[in-house]
Design an enzyme around this catalytic site. Structure first.
Site, PDB file in Angstrom:
ATOM      1  N   HIS A  10       0.819  -1.269  -0.345  1.00 60.26           N
ATOM      2  CA  HIS A  10       0.380  -0.379  -0.207  1.00 60.26           C
ATOM      3  C   HIS A  10       0.732   1.174   0.082  1.00 60.26           C
ATOM      4  CE1 HIS A  10      -3.806   2.047   1.204  1.00 60.26           C
ATOM      5  NE2 HIS A  10      -2.997   2.656   1.865  1.00 60.26           N
ATOM      6  N   ASP A  12       1.030   5.213   0.247  1.00 61.30           N
ATOM      7  CA  ASP A  12       0.351   6.736   0.596  1.00 61.30           C
ATOM      8  C   ASP A  12       1.071   7.628  -0.420  1.00 61.30           C
ATOM      9  OD1 ASP A  12      -1.411   4.961   2.459  1.00 61.30           O
ATOM     10  OD2 ASP A  12      -0.815   5.184   4.345  1.00 61.30           O
ATOM     11  N   PHE A 121      -2.042  11.612   8.191  1.00 64.01           N
ATOM     12  CA  PHE A 121      -0.612  10.925   9.754  1.00 64.01           C
ATOM     13  C   PHE A 121      -0.522   9.666   9.463  1.00 64.01           C
ATOM     14  CE2 PHE A 121      -0.813  15.615   9.466  1.00 64.01           C
ATOM     15  CZ  PHE A 121       0.726  16.067   9.269  1.00 64.01           C
ATOM     16  N   ASP A 153      -8.594   1.784   6.338  1.00 63.19           N
ATOM     17  CA  ASP A 153      -6.447   2.188   6.598  1.00 63.19           C
ATOM     18  C   ASP A 153      -6.992   2.861   7.515  1.00 63.19           C
ATOM     19  OD1 ASP A 153      -4.131   3.315   6.198  1.00 63.19           O
ATOM     20  OD2 ASP A 153      -4.823   4.231   3.548  1.00 63.19           O
ATOM     21  N   GLY A 154      -5.840   3.500   8.886  1.00 61.97           N
ATOM     22  CA  GLY A 154      -6.020   3.990  10.192  1.00 61.97           C
ATOM     23  C   GLY A 154      -5.757   3.147  10.795  1.00 61.97           C
ATOM     24  N   SER A 176       1.586   1.600  10.855  1.00 61.20           N
ATOM     25  CA  SER A 176       2.386   1.361  12.002  1.00 61.20           C
ATOM     26  C   SER A 176       2.384  -0.044  13.294  1.00 61.20           C
ATOM     27  CB  SER A 176       2.052   2.448  13.274  1.00 61.20           C
ATOM     28  OG  SER A 176       1.887   4.065  12.854  1.00 61.20           O
TER      29      SER A 176
HETATM   30 ZN    ZN Z   1      -3.063   4.185   2.516  1.00 63.22          ZN
END
Ligand code: ZN
Length: 194
Positions: A10, A12, A121, A153-154, A176
């Site tokens: 992925h 970003d 972020f 996502d996130g 992360s």
């Molecule tokens: Zn993403």
């Protein structure tokens, strides 16, 4: 590790304009494309995403998502362009965009990216209301008799992976929770087994 662990890679991509941060662009994508054996999935957090579709295709990217917020009524033509370049098309939305705004693209886009933090972020905390947004998109697809692939996502990690899967997410994007782990490959496997 790039080709051993995850199913997709992925990417970003942030432009410092749609989101208040800059990540990377084509120099990194080109370098990755030389070694990536897994499909590359570009998540464009940029204004004017359509400027980059062709170059992403040239770099062997398989999946491209753009934000509905940047594209609005041009989203359908973006999907057509992405398809004409031989890639799969996804539409992404931030947490403050009603999930119902995606319904009109069911059966047209190949996948939908539900942001479970605000784009921009890494390392943010998962927003639990995302679960309801995923299941409502999944339910609407079922009512229409169409299949839907939902990517989330996130703030994704082992603590919410099984809940996300139950809600109807088929693709988990982990940043992360994988890259800050002392053993990234084990972290990816833990997500699959969660
Ligand atoms: Zn993403």
């Amino acid at each position: 590790m790039l080709n051993k662990g995850a199913d997709w890679i992925h990417l970003d991509v942030m432009d410092g304009s749609f989101v208040p941060n800059i990540s990377f662009g084509f120099s990194v994508i080109e370098a990755l494309s030389k070694v990536a054996a897994k499909p590359m999935d570009a998540h464009l957090m940029v204004v004017h995403p359509e400027r980059w579709f062709e170059r992403l295709a040239e770099n062997g990217v398989s999946y491209v998502s753009f934000h509905l917020e940047t594209s609005a009524e041009r989203s359908s033509s973006h999907i057509d362009t992405i398809h004409s370049l031989g890639m799969k098309a996804g539409i992404a939305i931030n947490p403050d965009v009603p999930v119902e705004s995606l319904f009109t693209y069911l059966g047209k886009a190949d996948y939908f990216l539900i942001m479970s933090v605000f784009a921009g972020f890494g390392g943010q905390k998962f927003m639990p209301e995302s679960l309801e947004r995923i299941s409502s998109l999944q339910t609407e697809a079922r009512c229409r008799g169409t299949e839907v692939m939902i990517e989330v996502d996130g703030g994704v990690g082992v603590q919410n992976a099984s809940l996300l899967r139950e809600a109807g997410a088929g693709v988990l994007v982990a940043g992360s929770s994988v890259f800050r782990s002392p053993n990234p490959l084990a972290a990816i496997n833990a997500l699959r087994e969660a």
